[in-house]
Design an enzyme around this catalytic site. Structure first.
Site, mmCIF file in Angstrom:
data_model
loop_
_atom_site.group_PDB
_atom_site.id
_atom_site.type_symbol
_atom_site.label_atom_id
_atom_site.label_comp_id
_atom_site.label_asym_id
_atom_site.label_seq_id
_atom_site.Cartn_x
_atom_site.Cartn_y
_atom_site.Cartn_z
ATOM 1 N N HIS A 1 21.717 53.627 19.109
ATOM 2 C CA HIS A 1 22.113 54.955 18.787
ATOM 3 C C HIS A 1 20.768 56.056 18.933
ATOM 4 O O HIS A 1 20.400 57.044 18.231
ATOM 5 C CB HIS A 1 22.412 55.061 17.444
ATOM 6 N N GLY B 1 37.157 44.693 23.303
ATOM 7 C CA GLY B 1 36.734 45.301 21.968
ATOM 8 C C GLY B 1 35.487 44.431 21.457
ATOM 9 O O GLY B 1 35.326 44.560 20.480
ATOM 10 N N SER B 2 34.909 43.890 22.544
ATOM 11 C CA SER B 2 33.672 43.256 21.940
ATOM 12 C C SER B 2 32.492 44.167 21.832
ATOM 13 O O SER B 2 31.285 43.477 21.439
ATOM 14 C CB SER B 2 33.381 42.083 22.807
ATOM 15 N N GLY B 3 32.392 45.407 22.431
ATOM 16 C CA GLY B 3 31.591 46.087 22.433
ATOM 17 C C GLY B 3 30.340 46.049 23.582
ATOM 18 O O GLY B 3 29.110 46.166 23.388
ATOM 19 N N SER C 1 30.898 46.987 26.517
ATOM 20 C CA SER C 1 30.904 47.975 27.448
ATOM 21 C C SER C 1 31.784 47.751 28.569
ATOM 22 O O SER C 1 31.720 48.083 30.022
ATOM 23 C CB SER C 1 29.731 48.357 27.894
ATOM 24 N N SER D 1 34.494 49.449 29.175
ATOM 25 C CA SER D 1 35.181 51.068 29.532
ATOM 26 C C SER D 1 33.920 51.414 30.480
ATOM 27 O O SER D 1 34.492 52.074 31.623
ATOM 28 C CB SER D 1 35.143 52.006 28.347
ATOM 29 N N GLU E 1 33.931 60.115 30.329
ATOM 30 C CA GLU E 1 34.268 59.023 28.914
ATOM 31 C C GLU E 1 34.229 60.701 27.777
ATOM 32 O O GLU E 1 35.039 60.715 27.005
ATOM 33 C CB GLU E 1 33.383 58.326 28.577
ATOM 34 N N ASP F 1 25.184 53.011 28.200
ATOM 35 C CA ASP F 1 26.067 51.785 28.906
ATOM 36 C C ASP F 1 26.400 51.971 30.452
ATOM 37 O O ASP F 1 26.160 51.320 31.107
ATOM 38 C CB ASP F 1 27.681 51.949 28.165
ATOM 39 N N TYR G 1 31.439 57.322 15.330
ATOM 40 C CA TYR G 1 30.462 57.567 16.316
ATOM 41 C C TYR G 1 30.313 58.846 16.504
ATOM 42 O O TYR G 1 29.085 59.551 16.605
ATOM 43 C CB TYR G 1 30.974 56.723 17.552
HETATM 44 C C1 GLA Z 1 27.792 53.014 22.571
HETATM 45 C C2 GLA Z 1 27.620 54.379 23.475
HETATM 46 C C3 GLA Z 1 26.131 54.374 24.047
HETATM 47 C C4 GLA Z 1 25.166 54.285 22.594
HETATM 48 C C5 GLA Z 1 25.747 52.830 22.012
HETATM 49 C C6 GLA Z 1 24.727 52.899 20.603
HETATM 50 O O1 GLA Z 1 27.783 51.892 23.186
HETATM 51 O O2 GLA Z 1 28.537 54.301 24.569
HETATM 52 O O3 GLA Z 1 25.993 55.469 24.483
HETATM 53 O O4 GLA Z 1 25.231 55.207 22.048
HETATM 54 O O5 GLA Z 1 26.994 52.869 21.277
HETATM 55 O O6 GLA Z 1 23.392 52.615 20.663
#
Ligand code: GLA
Length: 387
Positions: free
Chosen positions: A34, A124-126, A128, A130, A162, A174, A224
């Site tokens: 973040h 959905g695992s975070g 990336s 997408s 996005e 990402d 977010y």
């Molecule tokens: C998501 C967003 C990124 C970044 C992270 C947090 O993955 O797509 O741009 O802000 O959260 O670090």
């Protein structure tokens, strides 16, 4: 994976004459969370898992998409004329968003495409999925139509799509990690000006372990966007007393000196995270260069505490994974990674402790949360490619 996606293409669209296959990776962020929409630093790396796309030009304006990850949706059709987000378009809003963003830059597709997609990033695992889909789409369009853009442009186009087509106000991390990934290296990126440096991340005697909580709370996108606007407001308040462009411009000391300009305690904590996390990231990369993995791990742990308490983007399930990880001897550092509210943790674990880590953290997670976590000992891979 290439053969699998080609085989599916043949099954869905008849034959594989003139079909090309492309890949773009997902990412894991080691530290600097973040901070990317606050003009701070990030330190992500590309993974060897990601999104594969088989594509062929058509003779008309049609777009036909098929995803092996969403078989039940079958072929989703649309057209390159009048690209706009539609709920029924499901996942195809991502590639369509990228096509739309290219068009905004003056790159118009001369014809439609048939596309089959297959991703191996857990949903959905975070990690990336997408961003990897956006980057692989951009990479494919550049190759098929000769659009004159760099890989950094591919990241910016992905982010733009996005933000403006899919309504998620993400930063650049990402897409940048996916488009610019380099095997065995993490990317030390300054999001204030997109200057970057590769830092080797071959850890002697340790592995990077990603643990998937398998929970994804529905607040991800909305919360977010809220965090992002809280930071923007805090920045405006600080700008009344100090000349800065982003929260990343401040040192910890300056923040403490000026923070009283922020009119609300929640915003003070959000901004504090952004400032301190940026400094932690800079220090972590220095530590890595000095072979001080212990300090790197401590900074990862501090990052988690800050994301949990000040930025408030963790959740109970993730906190359990991190707390249990911290208890295992041989764990050098562990923290939440990515946007938050579920998804994954990233840990650095000594080679000899990896098995015990999975066993202990897995058992405790089952007991305390009632779910089975997944563990991936990850490798750092390259950016996008034509296969
Ligand atoms: C998501 C967003 C990124 C970044 C992270 C947090 O993955 O797509 O741009 O802000 O959260 O670090």
């Amino acid at each position: 994976m290439k053969e699998t996606v080609l085989k599916k293409f043949e099954e869905i669209f008849g034959d594989i004459k003139d079909v090309n296959v492309y890949f773009a990776p997902g990412r894991v962020n080691m530290i600097g969370e973040h901070t990317d929409y606050n003009g701070g630093h990030v330190f992500p790396c590309a993974l060897t898992i990601g999104t594969y796309v088989a594509a062929r030009k058509r003779e008309d304006d049609k777009l036909r998409f098929y995803s092996m990850n969403f078989d039940r949706l079958g072929v989703i059709e649309s057209s390159i004329v009048d690209l706009k987000p539609e709920k029924e378009a499901e996942w195809t809003n991502y590639p369509k968003g990228v096509m739309w963003a290219f068009e905004k830059r003056g790159f118009k597709m001369p014809c439609g495409l048939d596309i089959v997609l297959n991703g191996n990033i857990p949903n959905g695992s975070g990690l990336s999925s997408s961003a990897s889909l956006e980057v692989v789409t951009g990479y494919m369009l550049r190759d098929l139509f000769g659009f004159d853009v760099t890989n950094v442009d591919l990241a910016l186009i992905g982010q733009y799509s996005e933000n403006n087509f899919n309504g998620m106000n993400c930063g650049i991390m990402d897409q940048f990690a996916s488009a610019m990934g380099k095997k065995d290296n993490a990317i030390f990126l300054d999001t204030a000006d997109l200057s970057y440096e590769y830092a080797p991340l071959v850890l002697k005697g340790a592995k990077i372990v990603v643990t998937n909580s398998k929970v994804k709370h529905s607040l991800v996108d909305s919360e977010y966007n809220v965090r992002r606007s809280e930071c923007e407001k805090a920045l405006e308040e600080l700008q009344t007393v100090v000349d800065i462009k982003g929260l990343g411009d401040l040192s910890e000391e300056q923040f403490e000196q000026y923070k009283s300009a922020i009119g609300d305690d929640v915003r003070v904590r959000r901004a504090k995270h952004a400032v301190y996390e940026n400094r932690r990231t800079i220090r972590a990369v220095e530590a890595l260069k000095n072979n001080d993995l212990k300090l790197f791990g401590e900074l990862m742990n501090a990052s988690h505490v800050s994301l949990r308490d000040d930025y408030q983007v963790s959740c109970d399930e993730i906190d359990v994974l991190v707390e249990e990880a911290w208890k295992v001897p041989g764990v050098i550092g562990s923290r939440i990674t990515g946007g938050g509210f579920g998804g994954c943790t990233v840990s650095i674990v000594k080679d000899e402790a990896v098995a015990e880590f999975q066993e202990k953290v897995g058992a405790a997670y089952r007991e305390r949360v009632g779910k089975d976590a997944d563990f991936y000992v990850v490798e750092i891979g390259d950016g996008p490619a034509k296969l």
